[in-house]
Design an enzyme around this catalytic site. Sequence first.
Site, PDB file in Angstrom:
ATOM      1  N   CYS A 174      10.947   4.535  -7.079  1.00  0.00           N
ATOM      2  CA  CYS A 174      11.145   5.065  -5.730  1.00  0.00           C
ATOM      3  C   CYS A 174      12.615   5.008  -5.344  1.00  0.00           C
ATOM      4  CB  CYS A 174      10.314   4.271  -4.721  1.00  0.00           C
ATOM      5  SG  CYS A 174      10.548   4.819  -3.023  1.00  0.00           S
ATOM      6  N   CYS A 221       5.072   7.770  -1.509  1.00  0.00           N
ATOM      7  CA  CYS A 221       5.084   6.349  -1.856  1.00  0.00           C
ATOM      8  C   CYS A 221       4.362   6.182  -3.185  1.00  0.00           C
ATOM      9  CB  CYS A 221       4.390   5.532  -0.771  1.00  0.00           C
ATOM     10  SG  CYS A 221       4.158   3.807  -1.223  1.00  0.00           S
ATOM     11  N   GLU A 260     -18.225 -13.903  10.236  1.00  0.00           N
ATOM     12  CA  GLU A 260     -17.040 -13.093  10.507  1.00  0.00           C
ATOM     13  C   GLU A 260     -16.853 -12.979  12.022  1.00  0.00           C
ATOM     14  OE1 GLU A 260     -13.880 -11.080  10.793  1.00  0.00           O
ATOM     15  OE2 GLU A 260     -14.512 -11.553   8.733  1.00  0.00           O
ATOM     16  N   CYS A 286      -4.896 -15.191   0.027  1.00  0.00           N
ATOM     17  CA  CYS A 286      -3.806 -14.213  -0.070  1.00  0.00           C
ATOM     18  C   CYS A 286      -2.458 -14.873   0.217  1.00  0.00           C
ATOM     19  CB  CYS A 286      -4.046 -13.047   0.884  1.00  0.00           C
ATOM     20  SG  CYS A 286      -4.093 -13.521   2.626  1.00  0.00           S
TER      21      CYS A 286
END
Length: 478
Positions: free
Chosen positions: A73, A165, A355, A431
């Site tokens: 990119c 992208c 949740e 994460c």
Amino acid sequence: MDYEKNQILTVEITDMTSEGEGVGKQDGFPFFVKDAIIGDKAQIRVTRVKKNYAYGRLEKVLTPSPFRVEPRCAFHKQCGGCQIQSMSYEKQLEFKTSKVRNNLIRIGGFAPDMVDRVMEPIVGMEEPFYYRNKAQYPVGQNKEGEPVTGFYAGRTHSIVANTECHLGVKENKEILEIILAYMRENRVSAYDESTGEGLIRHVLIRKGFFSGEIMVCLVVNLRGKRKELPAQQRLIDALLTIPNMTSVSLNINTEKTNVILGQETRPVWGKDTIEDTIHVCDAEKHFERTGRGITYAISPVSFYQVNPVQTEKLYSLALSYAGLTGEETVWDLYCGIGTISLFLAEKAKRVYGVEVIPQAVENARENAAGNGISNAEFFVGKAEEVLPEKYEKDGISADVIVVDPPRKGCDAACLDTILKMAPRRVVYVSCDSATLARDLKALCGGGYEVERVRAVDMFPMTVGVEVVVMLSHKNPIA
């Protein structure tokens, strides 16, 4: 030696931070340099000086690192989304492994030899580009007043105009160019953050990798009695030239905020959702697909992992680490739309998902019904509130608990309840390896031990990395 702003220096980059900045030293004084990688000899311009460290801007690579590659990119420096695209993919995987290892040692307090014993090789990608099934593009205008879209430059709200992208699916470019052409031809305005005026704020695109279905959702500043965009049918007709277009909608956001999506979504063509399927793989046999797929309905607001190729591997690892035999009661905390829960349900006696987002729980229930799964039940609420209530008041125990929390990690009350329930096994999907290490320290202080750790590269070209951990109780309740 005292350093000053704008001073030009030459440094050898010998390390990298967890956020992908190169680290070079002058007489033992560290400089943090964006876009520099380990092995570079670089000329830098000092931009900010602190007491014990400084920041520098990469002016020129004098001698390139053996790990440096030509980025695909042309905008990667301005955009900042691909912090390490100029590093070879093999070295990226090594960097992410070290990041996880260092956090477990530094933050978790685990012994290096123990970490080396339990860590398994990182799961990389064969094709580390074009993997994102979701992209959100801000829309603005350039100095000439023409509409543009792309991504925000790092730590700014200035749009780097770019419709291609290399992390997103290839259809994104054509879709964005259709929308920009529609805006120009019909004089449809881009949203202006400073004034709160203008119509088109963002473009959200999602694609089902297995189904091929495509969704386009325009986030718009529709006020008052206006119900649709100018010449809206022309836009829809143009979008329908894209193969597999399945859903076109408008999300209404009239708030002066940097939150992307508003509360109301209006379908304008096609279905409300798209579908995608995640397959169970054998984590011990190079992730060969072994089970039937679980199909999920995905709306514009659904949380769904952005890299479906690696999601199959991530969730299959979590299932493998859970070690289910068909007799277990399993809790899936922070369950989203039931992605992991439904994987677990096929091999568990009963699965309970928790949740905080009501719409996600509704989606989870619909996904369970759509896949013919009847042994999964979902609750709305915070994990740290629902779990104690169901355990202490209703007496629902757990043989296995799976957690997949947001970046901030698990709430302390949630960890306390896990320790009280004392399931035989805990599977932690993370994460953020820093908050993971913190939470593992708490769990291991309460009777657990880490048995397996494996990183999964969900976000190639960026510093992000997911981790799956298996913990076993030292003294399980019989």
